[in-house]
Design an enzyme around this catalytic site. Sequence first.
Site: not given
Ligand code: E4P
Length: 204
Positions: A83
């Site tokens: 990521k």
């Molecule tokens: C996934 O890849 C993300 O890190 C996650 O869905 C972020 O979610 P949030 O906005 O609830 O922190």
Amino acid sequence: MKFFLDTADVDEIRDCLPLGIVDGVTTNPSLIAKTGRPFEEVAKEICEMVDGPVSLEVVSTEAEGMVKEGKKFAKIHKNIVIKVPMTPEGMKACRIMTKSGIKINTTLIFSANQALLAAKAGTYLTSPFLGRLDDIGEKGTELIKEIRQIYDNYGFKSQILAASIRSPEHVKEVALFGADIATMPFKVYEQLFKHKLTDKGIKQ
Ligand code: E4P
């Protein structure tokens, strides 16, 4: 449509596995920190449990550092996806790692243009953050419609991974609007099964 679990909690993953609906996992540094366990140990355990992409996020802000971290993470398991953030440095890192065969999940996507840039850089997964758009008064799921149309217009192969999902309503909408994948916390997974008429029917 694929379902990913948005967690680093191996117990949650274990609970969901028998249901046959864990096609992959997304993590972020906060989710891994919450486990209180070493990063690589958690990542390896998740990869051994789930037969699908497992996203691990880099924390460097410069492309060089991202590539260094990404290459190290990619050695943990063949299913690791790296990521990187939607920044110019992130997209440089995306190009470099994609060329060397490492799959990228571009994260922190909040606009259709950002999704277009990520696809052009060769990202494997594109992660629009719906809940965080809702938090600032926008309708997050609308973004899925826009990205779907753009990707289909040009035949981009990057998969749309709807992230920051907070409710079953989000899941329904992203499914209607053509997301390839929805990643969600365990509590949203559980809610998907529920309907008051199902409970009532069982009692009857
Ligand atoms: C996934 O890849 C993300 O890190 C996650 O869905 C972020 O979610 P949030 O906005 O609830 O922190």
